[in-house]
Design an enzyme around this catalytic site. Structure first.
Site, PDB file in Angstrom:
ATOM      1  N   HIS A  18      51.070  19.123   8.698  1.00 38.17           N
ATOM      2  CA  HIS A  18      49.198  19.665   8.520  1.00 38.17           C
ATOM      3  C   HIS A  18      48.632  18.567   9.348  1.00 38.17           C
ATOM      4  O   HIS A  18      47.729  18.302   8.568  1.00 38.17           O
ATOM      5  CB  HIS A  18      49.214  20.016   7.246  1.00 38.17           C
ATOM      6  CG  HIS A  18      47.529  20.651   6.861  1.00 38.17           C
ATOM      7  ND1 HIS A  18      46.572  19.934   7.272  1.00 38.17           N
ATOM      8  CD2 HIS A  18      47.284  21.485   6.243  1.00 38.17           C
ATOM      9  CE1 HIS A  18      45.474  20.589   7.031  1.00 38.17           C
ATOM     10  NE2 HIS A  18      45.902  21.721   6.479  1.00 38.17           N
ATOM     11  N   GLU A  50      48.668  22.551  13.549  1.00 38.72           N
ATOM     12  CA  GLU A  50      49.466  22.445  12.547  1.00 38.72           C
ATOM     13  C   GLU A  50      50.744  23.229  12.876  1.00 38.72           C
ATOM     14  O   GLU A  50      50.693  24.651  13.202  1.00 38.72           O
ATOM     15  CB  GLU A  50      49.223  22.886  11.115  1.00 38.72           C
ATOM     16  CG  GLU A  50      47.708  22.149  10.623  1.00 38.72           C
ATOM     17  CD  GLU A  50      47.127  22.838   9.640  1.00 38.72           C
ATOM     18  OE1 GLU A  50      47.943  23.672   8.793  1.00 38.72           O
ATOM     19  OE2 GLU A  50      45.832  22.996   9.654  1.00 38.72           O
TER      20      GLU A  50
HETATM   21  O1  TA6 Z   1      45.583  24.562   7.130  1.00 32.58           O
HETATM   22  C1  TA6 Z   1      44.093  24.950   6.818  1.00 32.58           C
HETATM   23  C2  TA6 Z   1      44.042  24.914   5.413  1.00 32.58           C
HETATM   24  O2  TA6 Z   1      44.925  25.877   4.777  1.00 32.58           O
HETATM   25  C3  TA6 Z   1      42.501  25.375   5.122  1.00 32.58           C
HETATM   26  O3  TA6 Z   1      42.354  26.496   4.863  1.00 32.58           O
HETATM   27  C4  TA6 Z   1      42.089  24.165   4.089  1.00 32.58           C
HETATM   28  O4  TA6 Z   1      42.314  24.713   2.737  1.00 32.58           O
HETATM   29  C5  TA6 Z   1      43.024  23.198   4.367  1.00 32.58           C
HETATM   30  O5  TA6 Z   1      44.291  23.720   4.588  1.00 32.58           O
HETATM   31  C6  TA6 Z   1      43.086  21.826   3.797  1.00 32.58           C
HETATM   32  O6  TA6 Z   1      43.665  22.019   2.636  1.00 32.58           O
HETATM   33  P1  TA6 Z   1      44.137  20.715   1.376  1.00 32.58           P
HETATM   34  O7  TA6 Z   1      44.798  21.688   0.406  1.00 32.58           O
HETATM   35  O8  TA6 Z   1      44.530  19.737   2.301  1.00 32.58           O
HETATM   36  O9  TA6 Z   1      42.457  20.649   1.049  1.00 32.58           O
END
Ligand code: TA6
Length: 301
Positions: free
Chosen positions: A169, A273
């Site tokens: 991510h 990601e």
């Molecule tokens: O990858 C995008 C996502 O799924 C968004 O929806 C947002 O929730 C982001 O990840 C961040 O997630 P986190 O759990 O690290 O705050």
């Protein structure tokens, strides 16, 4: 622990383990090709800057804090063994537990061109087995140089097949979200997660003018983030991944999150990601392994 880590895995003048004020162990890598920092908890790469770049390529929030059992805002969180919310257990952590549990170093070394390589393995526990009762190993092998390579390896050592969702991510550092575009996903279908979840098709390159949260499916493409402000492009190549997630929280969501580096940290990051999410989740058969690989490089325009 720090002394043993340096004795067993340290590389003089290149790879050094230190203890953060949170008590967490951090690997500091500095070689002729670039530098990086990685928190052993979560095998969480926090920063990476190739020598050719005046600005880091991987973004870390000014508000990022290391804390036992907590995720770090920025860097390259490891999302595993599910992506997003757990399918049935709302109490389970979003994006899985891998990024908030201990990992241990299993190998370190120098690459053939002067890169630094570090391999870590997730440390399973009663807590992780409650959420994921399968016998398996999860390793991250990271190679830091002018390019950054990460291999996320799931090995099914048990007698049953299992299905995982996963992502690296990664938060990339950009000049300004209104001055970047992402190419490579033209014509791809994606689940648009803003305001519900609808299936759409990408038309042309991606530009940003608001919260964007998209899971592109069935794509093996390399993506390129073209940054007109920092005058560079960031190439995101991958293998073993059929999904690509593109995310910017924009101002309202960033303010709600509160750890994006107020007031405008959100303008200087973009997540691209490399994942296996939604219909691209991966079945890892008993006795086999699955590897998701990314390779990042920055090219000045
Ligand atoms: O990858 C995008 C996502 O799924 C968004 O929806 C947002 O929730 C982001 O990840 C961040 O997630 P986190 O759990 O690290 O705050």
């Amino acid at each position: 622990m720090i002394r043993e880590l340096n004795a067993q895995f340290g590389i003089e003048g290149e790879l050094d383990f230190v203890e953060d004020e949170s008590g967490l162990a951090v690997a500091k890598i500095d070689n002729a090709q670039g530098s990086a920092t990685l928190c052993l908890q979560g095998a969480h790469l926090m920063s990476w800057q190739p020598r050719s770049q005046k600005t880091p390529v991987v973004w870390l929030s000014r508000d990022a804090k290391l804390a036992v059992g907590k995720s770090i805002r920025g860097g390259a969180p490891v999302c595993w063994p599910w992506f997003g919310a757990h399918a049935t257990e709302s109490a389970f952590p979003g994006h899985g537990f891998a990024r908030t549990v201990p990992w241990r170093v299993i190998e370190s070394g120098k690459g053939i061109d002067g890169e630094t390589r570090l391999a870590l393995r997730l440390v399973a526990s009663d807590k992780t087995r409650e959420q994921w009762p399968h016998a398996c190993n999860l390793d991250l092998v990271i190679t830091i140089g002018e390019t950054l390579r990460m291999e996320l390896i799931t090995e099914n050592t048990g007698s049953d097949d299992f299905v995982i969702g996963e992502a690296l991510h990664t938060y990339f550092q950009i000049g300004d979200i209104s001055e970047v575009s992402v190419s490579g996903l033209e014509g791809c279908e994606y689940w648009d997660k803003v305001g519900g979840s609808s299936l759409r098709k990408q038309n042309g390159e991606i530009r940003f003018s608001g919260e964007t949260d998209r899971v592109y499916i069935n794509t093996v493409s390399e993506c390129v983030i073209r940054d007109e402000k920092l005058m560079r492009s960031i190439h995101v190549a991958k293998s073993g991944s059929l999904s690509t997630v593109v995310w910017t929280p924009w101002i309202d969501k960033a303010n709600k999150m509160g750890d994006m580096g107020q007031p405008d940290g959100w303008r200087e990051m973009l997540c691209v990601e490399s994942a296996n999410a939604l219909e691209n989740q991966v079945k890892v058969a008993s006795g086999t392994r699955h590897t998701l690989i990314v390779e990042y490089r920055a090219v000045s325009l």
